[in-house]
Design a protein around this motif. Structure first.
Motif, short mmCIF file in Angstrom:
data_model
loop_
_atom_site.label_atom_id
_atom_site.label_comp_id
_atom_site.label_asym_id
_atom_site.label_seq_id
_atom_site.Cartn_x
_atom_site.Cartn_y
_atom_site.Cartn_z
N ASN A 164 -2.37 6.95 -5.78
CA ASN A 164 -1.77 5.73 -5.22
C ASN A 164 -2.44 5.28 -3.92
OD1 ASN A 164 0.19 5.36 -7.23
ND2 ASN A 164 1.59 6.79 -6.21
N TYR A 165 -3.42 6.03 -3.42
CA TYR A 165 -4.06 5.62 -2.16
C TYR A 165 -4.65 4.21 -2.25
CZ TYR A 165 -7.30 5.45 1.78
OH TYR A 165 -7.98 5.08 2.91
N PRO A 166 -5.46 3.87 -3.28
CA PRO A 166 -6.02 2.51 -3.33
C PRO A 166 -4.95 1.45 -3.53
CG PRO A 166 -6.50 3.69 -5.37
CD PRO A 166 -5.92 4.69 -4.42
N ILE A 167 -3.86 1.80 -4.23
CA ILE A 167 -2.79 0.82 -4.45
C ILE A 167 -2.08 0.53 -3.13
CG2 ILE A 167 -0.81 0.24 -5.88
CD1 ILE A 167 -3.49 0.93 -7.36
N GLU B 91 -4.73 6.29 -13.62
CA GLU B 91 -3.74 5.22 -13.47
C GLU B 91 -4.12 4.29 -12.32
OE1 GLU B 91 -3.18 8.42 -13.56
OE2 GLU B 91 -1.52 8.94 -14.90
N ASP B 92 -4.65 4.88 -11.24
CA ASP B 92 -5.06 4.05 -10.10
C ASP B 92 -6.20 3.12 -10.48
OD1 ASP B 92 -3.17 5.21 -8.53
OD2 ASP B 92 -4.53 6.51 -7.42
N ARG B 93 -7.14 3.59 -11.30
CA ARG B 93 -8.25 2.74 -11.72
C ARG B 93 -7.72 1.51 -12.47
NH1 ARG B 93 -13.43 4.66 -11.70
NH2 ARG B 93 -13.72 6.78 -10.92
N GLU B 94 -6.79 1.73 -13.39
CA GLU B 94 -6.27 0.61 -14.17
C GLU B 94 -5.45 -0.34 -13.31
OE1 GLU B 94 -7.34 0.01 -17.20
OE2 GLU B 94 -8.55 1.81 -16.90
N LYS B 95 -4.67 0.22 -12.37
CA LYS B 95 -3.87 -0.64 -11.49
C LYS B 95 -4.76 -1.48 -10.58
CE LYS B 95 0.29 2.29 -11.24
NZ LYS B 95 1.11 3.16 -10.36
#
Length: 943
Positions: free
Chosen positions: A41-44, A88-92
């Motif tokens: 979740n860091y990039p989000i 999941e972060d990549r797709e978000k």
């Protein structure tokens, strides 16, 4: 990492601290952010912070920069490397980033555009197929804020088509884009252009509309760069008339009222000239019907455009277009009329090479930028460079006429200057034109190498260059800089006596008041010290020694002058002077070395000039080499002076300098007969995983470890330089494509220097690691490395031992190695030492192996003999595996940091292990299988 308000505040605080000028605040915050970026979740969380209007814009921009750098470091994962971004972060991120782009302020939008481009390079289109359709759909909104955001995104993705190497995957991607994007882009151009008439009296609307037109034109250039797409060829009758309209329609409300900054109108016209230049250069046949009209348009533009800086890029692109057209033989008729040539020279070229007030301001107020443009080749977008290019093109076709026209102007300008020195701008223009006319070919290394016979460079130098250098160093600094640059430019073609005669006067200018003048003087010294005439150095140690006192005094004094404390030209001249003088510099070092170490301590507190820092380290390492050449024990004195500074650099983790420190330490360690206590204390730190995580450290660390291995005695291999720790480093290096060669270098150094009983217990495990990497990620570079390793092993431990250890891993594995590696790939081994190892290893294998004389592998003796003969006779096979995914551009390697630079003077002469290991007798059978010439070649390798 949960997406909570508390975490958002924490992240915001750390980002704010990264903006602090205080390194004790800034660096811990930077390290913290790097340490948590692997959390889910860091990039989000970063994107949420960037989009949060309640947070200060400065912090949001810092977050956008951090996000871009995070993507740059982590998005593309090297084969065999660890993916630090959760799936999941990549797709978000891909789901959110385009919409974030659409609502972001301009400063943030630029960073997100770059991030989209990086992600797109890795994922588009195969892993992000819906991106194009998603973008095209938003054109129908009619909201130009959204449309411009989409165009920004498209431009950031497509602009890499301008520099990517041609490849099937690239063609397929461009075709995918064209099928989806080309028609909507064309329709958008037509619709947007129609709106210019609808909103002709609304300046605010026109600014938005013309912003869209500018982005459309930039995208057009990217999509057309690789080849002429069929769609755009079929729709040239749509695009070209609109380009003509935009180029010739004046929109006063969009013109910039700032003389230094181009407005939308200037930017759009400039981009259109750029697009037309592309078509004229690459798609001449298809573009030919439209060309005469555009030549007229651009000529009218040039003669009506002012000299203000805001028009510089427009004028440069327009001149480049004319140069492109003038290069074509079938357009020669457009320029051959004497009146046309005279008009071009008088009305277009001379006004654009004149030294303007803005150039003088740059010369005085921003000397670094002036020099970057003037002598470093960064002037590609300047009026002067474009006008000079046009002169050269015209001179190719109309040399005599152009030379006659310009000679009249040059003589007139030089006469004006001789009568009144206040008209120095006239001489500046004359010097520039002479340089343009005279140059017919040049290289960065040698300057001008081919000249025009109609210009007498040596006579011009005697009449107009050398007399200026004899005057006071502080009068007419622009002319002084011009005359010194003349020597730099024509150093390879001017007579040696002129260059040597100018040397003393050039040294005088090193301490001139003007920064540009003293920088050019230092640059001239550095360039002249490497000039060769008939393969002999123009200035030898004997020639320079009488001038050494004045030269070194002036160079070091220059570093104390305001504005030149970290002057890279001066530092490079010092380095080159030391290199030329060699032992002749020793009498001066007692006074000069403290200055160098003080300078190192000063710049390490805040490294800002990478080139200066590099030459400073080179000079220090060169000093160590010169002094220790006859007295190796003197290295202790250098260590006393440098260790405290190095300790500070390592403790404070000054990233730019750590690789340099490692290289200097390796040089000093190799000058010791053994490993001294200071190096023993340092050794455990070198194995810390954190140091190896930074790509810029790897090569320097590996070099230093090899120095430890070479210097360690048997006891130290048990107590300090332990084999298991080194093998851990080897395992890490060999696992990655970018560093596997360093792994081979390390293990071969260990095989050569470690006591056999320390390393032999691990050999089978080493082979297993090598075979695992071979099966998981086979590259040409790795195959060459493993073949050299096999041959090195044979030289060190014997042919029979090699076959037995390989077959102990899997029965008959030696046969697989011969069939799948030696036969198809041995000829690809490159490098003088590497090929010697391969030849010697194969000769020993064929001479000593009992297995090749028995039934099991008997058939391979002739096969390997042929491999050996090919190595002895044939050139290197430079083909690569067609399926191999090579990373061509080092700047775009995953995780690449551009802070490692090899110190030339810190590296020893290439080590040749063949001399020590080729102590075997070549069998008569092998000799009888070779021709006399092949036998002679083999013997020369083994000597």
């Amino acid at each position: 990492m949960e997406i909570t308000e508390e975490n958002l505040r924490t992240l915001s605080n750390y980002l704010n601290q990264t903006l602090s000028p205080d390194p004790t605040v800034r660096r811990p915050s930077e390290k913290f952010l790097v340490s948590v970026e692997g959390n889910k979740n860091y990039p989000i969380l970063l994107l949420q912070l960037i989009n949060n209007e309640a947070i200060d814009l400065t912090v949001r921009v810092a977050g956008a920069v951090n996000f871009k750098n995070y993507v740059k470091r982590n998005w593309s994962v090297e084969e065999g490397g660890q993916d630090k971004i959760h799936v999941e972060d990549r797709e978000k991120v891909k789901a959110l980033i385009v919409d974030s782009m659409l609502v972001a302020p301009a400063l943030i939008q630029k960073q997100l555009s770059d991030a989209v481009s990086i992600i797109g390079k890795s994922d588009f289109p195969s892993k992000w197929p819906g991106l194009m359709q998603n973008m095209v759909e938003k054109f129908s909104t009619g909201d130009f804020h959204i449309i411009n955001g989409i165009l920004h995104t498209a431009h950031s993705i497509f602009k890499r088509y301008r520099y990517e190497f041609k490849a099937q995957a690239l063609w397929e991607e461009i075709k995918f884009v064209l099928d989806t994007f080309a028609k909507p882009l064309t329709d958008l151009l037509v619709a947007t252009h129609n709106l210019t008439a609808t909103h002709a009296n609304n300046p605010d609307a026109l600014r938005i509309i013309y912003s869209s037109l500018l982005l459309i034109c930039k995208i057009f250039y990217s999509l057309n760069f690789q080849d002429l797409p069929e769609f755009f060829e079929d729709n040239m009758n749509t695009w070209m008339p609109l380009f003509h309209s935009l180029l010739t329609t004046d929109v006063p409300c969009l013109a910039s009222d700032n003389d230094n900054e181009p407005g939308l109108l200037e930017q759009l016209r400039s981009q259109i000239c750029f697009n037309l230049g592309l078509y004229a250069q690459k798609y001449d046949e298809e573009f030919r019907p439209f060309l005469p009209e555009f030549v007229t348009d651009i000529w009218n533009l040039l003669v009506s455009t002012g000299l203000q800086a805001k028009y510089d890029l427009l004028v440069s692109n327009a001149l480049q277009f004319l140069s492109t057209v003038a290069e074509r033989d079938h357009y020669r008729n457009l320029f051959q009329d004497p009146n046309v040539l005279s008009n071009i020279c008088e009305k277009v070229i001379i006004p654009n090479v004149n030294f303007r007030e803005i150039d003088e301001e740059l010369f005085e107020d921003n000397p670094e930028e002036y020099m970057r443009r003037d002598i470093e080749g960064a002037d590609v977008d300047t009026r002067r460079r474009a006008a000079c290019d046009l002169v050269k093109v015209l001179a190719q076709h109309f040399d005599e006429q152009v030379s006659q026209i310009f000679s009249q102007f040059v003589l007139a300008m030089l006469n004006e200057y001789s009568i009144d020195n206040n008209k120095w701008r006239q001489k500046d223009t004359a010097l520039y034109i002479v340089t343009c006319l005279a140059e017919r070919g040049s290289t960065t290394k040698h300057g001008v190498t081919k000249t025009c016979a109609m210009v007498s460079l040596d006579e011009f130098a005697k009449s107009h260059i050398l007399p200026e250098l004899e005057k006071d160093v502080n009068i007419l600094p622009v002319i002084k800089a011009d005359t010194i640059k003349y020597l730099i430019k024509f150093r390879s073609v001017l007579p040696p006596q002129i260059l040597i005669a100018s040397l003393q006067n050039v040294i005088r200018h090193i301490v001139a008041d003007n920064i540009v003048v003293r920088s050019y003087a230092a640059c001239t010294i550095e360039k002249l010290l490497v000039v060769r005439h008939d393969t002999v150095l123009l200035i030898s140690e004997q020639t320079l020694t009488p001038l050494a006192g004045d030269l070194l005094k002036s160079l070091f004094h220059s570093l104390t002058l305001r504005g030149s404390e970290e002057n890279e030209y001066t530092m490079k001249a010092i380095m080159r002077s030391f290199s030329t003088l060699q032992e002749g510099v020793v009498p001066y070092l007692a006074e000069l070395l403290p200055t160098l170490t003080e300078k190192l301590a000063a710049v390490s507190r805040n490294p800002t000039k990478p080139h200066f820092n590099h030459y400073l380290f080179e000079t220090i390492t060169l000093s160590i080499r010169i002094v220790c050449k006859k007295n190796p024990g003197a290295v202790v004195n250098f260590e006393e002076a440098l260790f405290p500074i190095f300790q500070t650099i390592l403790q404070q983790d000054i990233q730019e300098f750590v690789p340099y420190v490692m290289q200097v330490l390796s040089l000093m360690l190799e000058l010791h007969p053994d490993i001294s206590p200071a190096y023993i204390a340092l050794y455990p730190c070198l194995l810390a995983p954190g140091l190896w995580e930074r790509p810029s450290n790897v090569r320097a660390l590996a070099q230093l470890l090899r120095a430890y291995v070479r210097n360690a005695d048997a006891t130290q291999f048990q107590t300090t330089v332990k084999v298991d720790g080194l093998l851990g480093v080897f395992q890490k290096l060999i696992a990655t494509r970018s560093n596997d060669h360093e792994g081979f270098n390390l293990i071969q150094c260990m095989m050569e220097c470690c006591p056999n009983h320390e390393l032999e217990p691990f050999m089978k495990q080493i082979f297993l690691l090598l075979f695992q990497r071979l099966s998981s990620s086979k590259t040409t570079k790795y195959v060459k490395g493993i073949l050299v390793f096999f041959c090195f092993y044979i030289l060190k431990y014997g042919a029979n031992n090699f076959i037995e250890i390989v077959d102990s891993i899997q029965p008959m594995m030696f046969a697989m190695i011969v069939d799948r590696l030696f036969i198809p790939d041995a000829q690809k081994i490159s490098g003088k030492i590497e090929r010697k190892i391969a030849i010697a290893g194969l000769a020993k294998l064929l001479s000593e192996s009992k297995h090749l004389k028995e039934n099991m592998y008997l058939q391979y003796w002739n096969v390997l003999t042929k491999v050996l003969i090919n190595l002895l006779e044939l050139p290197v096979d430079e083909t690569i595996n067609p399926e191999e995914d090579f990373i061509v551009d080092v700047e775009n390697m995953p995780g690449y940091e551009g802070t490692y630079n090899k110190l030339i003077y810190a590296n020893k002469i290439e080590h040749d292990p063949v001399k020590a290991l080729s102590n075997f007798a070549v069998s008569d059978t092998l000799y009888h299988s070779l021709s006399q010439q092949q036998v002679a070649h083999l013997k020369s390798v083994l000597q």
